[in-house]
Design a protein around this motif. Structure first.
Motif, mmCIF file in Angstrom:
data_model
loop_
_atom_site.group_PDB
_atom_site.id
_atom_site.type_symbol
_atom_site.label_atom_id
_atom_site.label_comp_id
_atom_site.label_asym_id
_atom_site.label_seq_id
_atom_site.Cartn_x
_atom_site.Cartn_y
_atom_site.Cartn_z
ATOM 1 N N ILE A 100 0.877 -1.172 0.000
ATOM 2 C CA ILE A 100 0.000 0.000 0.000
ATOM 3 C C ILE A 100 0.908 1.214 0.000
ATOM 4 O O ILE A 100 1.669 1.438 0.950
ATOM 5 N N VAL A 101 0.856 2.016 -1.065
ATOM 6 C CA VAL A 101 1.860 3.048 -1.273
ATOM 7 C C VAL A 101 1.211 4.313 -1.812
ATOM 8 O O VAL A 101 0.200 4.259 -2.522
ATOM 9 N N ASP A 102 1.764 5.477 -1.466
ATOM 10 C CA ASP A 102 1.209 6.754 -1.901
ATOM 11 C C ASP A 102 1.143 6.813 -3.422
ATOM 12 O O ASP A 102 2.056 6.355 -4.125
ATOM 13 N N ASN A 103 0.059 7.376 -3.955
ATOM 14 C CA ASN A 103 -0.219 7.222 -5.384
ATOM 15 C C ASN A 103 0.858 7.749 -6.336
ATOM 16 O O ASN A 103 1.058 7.149 -7.389
ATOM 17 N N PRO A 104 1.608 8.832 -6.032
ATOM 18 C CA PRO A 104 2.625 9.259 -7.001
ATOM 19 C C PRO A 104 3.780 8.271 -7.157
ATOM 20 O O PRO A 104 4.509 8.318 -8.146
ATOM 21 N N VAL A 105 3.953 7.378 -6.181
ATOM 22 C CA VAL A 105 5.054 6.422 -6.216
ATOM 23 C C VAL A 105 4.742 5.238 -7.132
ATOM 24 O O VAL A 105 5.640 4.544 -7.599
ATOM 25 N N VAL A 106 3.455 5.032 -7.422
ATOM 26 C CA VAL A 106 3.062 3.862 -8.203
ATOM 27 C C VAL A 106 3.766 3.823 -9.554
ATOM 28 O O VAL A 106 4.320 2.795 -9.961
ATOM 29 N N SER A 107 3.779 4.946 -10.265
ATOM 30 C CA SER A 107 4.395 4.944 -11.594
ATOM 31 C C SER A 107 5.889 4.683 -11.526
ATOM 32 O O SER A 107 6.459 4.018 -12.403
ATOM 33 N N THR A 108 6.548 5.183 -10.468
ATOM 34 C CA THR A 108 7.977 4.934 -10.301
ATOM 35 C C THR A 108 8.248 3.443 -10.118
ATOM 36 O O THR A 108 9.137 2.872 -10.763
ATOM 37 N N ASN A 131 -10.886 9.169 -12.719
ATOM 38 C CA ASN A 131 -9.866 10.197 -12.430
ATOM 39 C C ASN A 131 -8.944 9.770 -11.294
ATOM 40 O O ASN A 131 -7.771 10.160 -11.263
ATOM 41 N N LEU A 132 -9.450 8.962 -10.373
ATOM 42 C CA LEU A 132 -8.617 8.462 -9.279
ATOM 43 C C LEU A 132 -7.770 7.284 -9.733
ATOM 44 O O LEU A 132 -6.606 7.153 -9.347
ATOM 45 N N LEU A 133 -8.333 6.442 -10.569
ATOM 46 C CA LEU A 133 -7.593 5.284 -11.078
ATOM 47 C C LEU A 133 -6.417 5.716 -11.936
ATOM 48 O O LEU A 133 -5.385 5.037 -11.994
ATOM 49 N N ALA A 134 -6.541 6.886 -12.578
ATOM 50 C CA ALA A 134 -5.493 7.362 -13.488
ATOM 51 C C ALA A 134 -4.154 7.560 -12.788
ATOM 52 O O ALA A 134 -3.098 7.468 -13.413
ATOM 53 N N ALA A 135 -4.179 7.829 -11.481
ATOM 54 C CA ALA A 135 -2.925 8.017 -10.745
ATOM 55 C C ALA A 135 -2.111 6.738 -10.670
ATOM 56 O O ALA A 135 -0.906 6.775 -10.403
ATOM 57 N N GLY A 136 -2.743 5.591 -10.912
ATOM 58 C CA GLY A 136 -2.042 4.317 -10.875
ATOM 59 C C GLY A 136 -1.795 3.736 -12.246
ATOM 60 O O GLY A 136 -1.511 2.543 -12.382
ATOM 61 N N GLN A 137 -1.883 4.576 -13.271
ATOM 62 C CA GLN A 137 -1.657 4.123 -14.638
ATOM 63 C C GLN A 137 -0.289 4.567 -15.140
ATOM 64 O O GLN A 137 0.170 5.668 -14.844
ATOM 65 N N ALA A 368 -10.829 15.945 -8.938
ATOM 66 C CA ALA A 368 -9.390 15.894 -8.677
ATOM 67 C C ALA A 368 -8.634 15.142 -9.774
ATOM 68 O O ALA A 368 -9.218 14.477 -10.623
ATOM 69 N N LYS A 369 -7.307 15.258 -9.680
ATOM 70 C CA LYS A 369 -6.459 14.674 -10.718
ATOM 71 C C LYS A 369 -5.157 14.186 -10.089
ATOM 72 O O LYS A 369 -4.587 14.847 -9.216
ATOM 73 N N GLY A 370 -4.687 13.056 -10.516
ATOM 74 C CA GLY A 370 -3.416 12.538 -10.024
ATOM 75 C C GLY A 370 -2.251 13.355 -10.540
ATOM 76 O O GLY A 370 -2.254 13.798 -11.692
ATOM 77 N N ARG A 371 -1.248 13.538 -9.705
ATOM 78 C CA ARG A 371 -0.080 14.319 -10.122
ATOM 79 C C ARG A 371 0.690 13.656 -11.254
ATOM 80 O O ARG A 371 1.304 14.334 -12.077
ATOM 81 N N THR A 372 0.671 12.343 -11.300
ATOM 82 C CA THR A 372 1.395 11.639 -12.362
ATOM 83 C C THR A 372 0.473 11.222 -13.497
ATOM 84 O O THR A 372 0.874 10.444 -14.364
ATOM 85 N N SER A 373 -0.782 11.716 -13.490
ATOM 86 C CA SER A 373 -1.709 11.405 -14.583
ATOM 87 C C SER A 373 -1.173 11.956 -15.902
ATOM 88 O O SER A 373 -0.151 12.638 -15.942
ATOM 89 N N ASP A 374 -1.879 11.689 -16.971
ATOM 90 C CA ASP A 374 -1.449 12.081 -18.321
ATOM 91 C C ASP A 374 -0.139 11.388 -18.689
ATOM 92 O O ASP A 374 0.655 11.896 -19.492
ATOM 93 N N ASP A 375 0.096 10.218 -18.081
ATOM 94 C CA ASP A 375 1.288 9.417 -18.362
ATOM 95 C C ASP A 375 2.586 10.159 -18.082
ATOM 96 O O ASP A 375 3.618 9.905 -18.718
#
Length: 413
Positions: A100-108, A131-137, A368-375
């Motif tokens: 379980i990890v903070d959402n901006p770390v997922v893409s890393t 829009n929330l799921l996008a942070a984990g894409q 809202a929008k994920g910080r790492t959204s938009d790939d």
């Protein structure tokens, strides 16, 4: 994926990209059982050291383990440590079963080859707000499911606004908000406080205004971005904002608002309990976009992910554990405990029915929008660093908003 290629990707993963994880949520320090799995147990790592073995959260993990027919071994880390610990564990072939990890770390972690996709682990994300799921894409694939979300909005002091003759219903865009701040100052009170500190917290708090202008993170020097930074600069020049915002964290900004003299404070869902203790009547307003409507505020909150395992036969049980944690009543109880808005519309409705104060927060989370959204993925930390530097330069007066953002765009490239 072969182990050689995964080790290569892990080595290339940047620790810098993990630093963005600390701004949107606040956890206390503490310790829990940090033993390895052993005996066929399933390991769960989380960023909630404030919850000890006797907490509802720890009991839920045990219950989900029992339901899945396995023993759960939980390890809790501070948010700032968890990403790096995960990378190290993956290098050593000792990843937890559930992370379980903070959402901006997922893409890393995804780009480092640490996480499985939902296609691999069979997690059902169909009920999660897109829009929330996008942070984990990342790269068009999904790497987990959100356990909940928090975000930013404007708290307001009803008494201050009433004495200044401001009807909160009139605050619908930047023009009307600025007009309200002018009335508040004329009435002898203070306008708005927020965090513009030179860290990820500063970027996190600037993003609703940046996105609310229509700007994109790939174009820091656009006319829209300049208008957002100019708004903050003009507020500071007009005395609607204190000079302390340059050094304010979200905590110190809240402390200013809690003093009772400010009309507005930009802060998060996590301050709800403190707001009720403030001693004055308050309300919550989603941050308005430039021309009206709700601005997209950045999402905080964690994703439940499934790291890569050598024994792929473990995934079936892991999927049961994750489904247990992120479904129905369990999700409602967890998000209530964490002061999060659920990522599922049905659970959100249940939250609002139980606590009407959550309605503006649900509205804010939906926008809202994920910080790492938009790939953006691991590009975000570099962009964010240049953003907060530009905010600092403009508000301190060392550069104009246009020049500060032009320099930021060049550096971000």
């Amino acid at each position: 994926m072969n182990s050689t290629s995964r080790r290569r990707r892990l080595t290339a993963a940047t620790v810098t990209a993990l630093a963005v994880a600390v701004s949107a949520c606040s956890t206390g320090s503490g310790s829990t059982d940090t033993k390895g799995a052993g005996g066929g147990a399933y390991t769960i790592w989380d960023p909630y050291p404030q919850f000890d073995k006797g907490s509802d959260w720890a009991k839920l993990l045990d219950q989900c383990g029992t339901k899945a027919g396995v023993k759960v071994k939980r390890t809790a880390f501070d948010t700032s440590d968890l990403g790096n610990k995960t990378l190290l564990a993956a290098q050593q072939g000792n990843s937890p079963d559930v992370l379980i990890v903070d959402n901006p770390v997922v893409s890393t972690l995804a780009e480092a080859g640490v996480l499985t996709t939902t296609d691999d682990n069979k997690l059902d994300t169909s009920k999660v707000d897109p829009n929330l799921l996008a942070a984990g894409q990342s790269g068009g694939k999904i790497y987990g499911t959100p356990i909940g979300a928090n975000t930013l909005a404007l708290y307001y002091n009803k008494e201050v606004l009433q004495k200044a003759g401001v009807d909160i219903a009139s605050v619908k865009d930047w023009t009307s908000l600025t007009a309200a701040l002018a009335k508040v100052k004329k009435a002898g009170k203070k306008g708005i406080t927020f965090s513009a500190i030179g860290t990820e917290e500063g970027s996190f708090q600037f993003l609703p205004w940046f996105w609310g202008s229509g700007a994109k993170l790939t174009e820091l020097d656009s006319a829209q971005a300049v208008s957002a930074l100019s708004l903050w600069k003009d507020w500071l020049k007009s005395g609607y904002v204190p000079n302390s915002v340059l050094n304010n964290t979200q905590t110190t900004s809240w402390q200013e608002f809690a003093g009772g003299d400010y009309a507005f404070a930009e802060n998060g869902t996590w301050q709800l309990a403190n707001a009720k203790k403030a001693g004055f009547d308050y309300g919550v307003l989603p941050i308005p976009a430039d021309t009206g409507g709700n601005a997209a505020a950045p999402t905080g909150g964690e994703f439940v992910t499934v790291p890569v395992q050598k024994d792929t036969g473990r995934y079936a049980t892991t999927q049961k554990l994750v489904t247990c944690l992120t479904s129905g009543d369990n999700l409602y109880n967890t998000d209530t405990t964490l002061s999060y808005v659920a990522p599922d519309g049905e659970v959100q409705d249940k939250q609002v029915a139980a606590n009407a104060d959550l309605k503006p927060w649900v509205d804010a989370v939906k926008a809202a929008k994920g910080r790492t959204s938009d790939d953006l993925g691991t590009k975000y930390p570099r962009i964010s660093e240049q953003m907060w530097k530009a905010v600092q330069s403009a508000l301190s007066g060392s550069k104009s908003p246009r020049d500060a953002l032009s320099e930021a765009q060049s550096a971000a490239k």
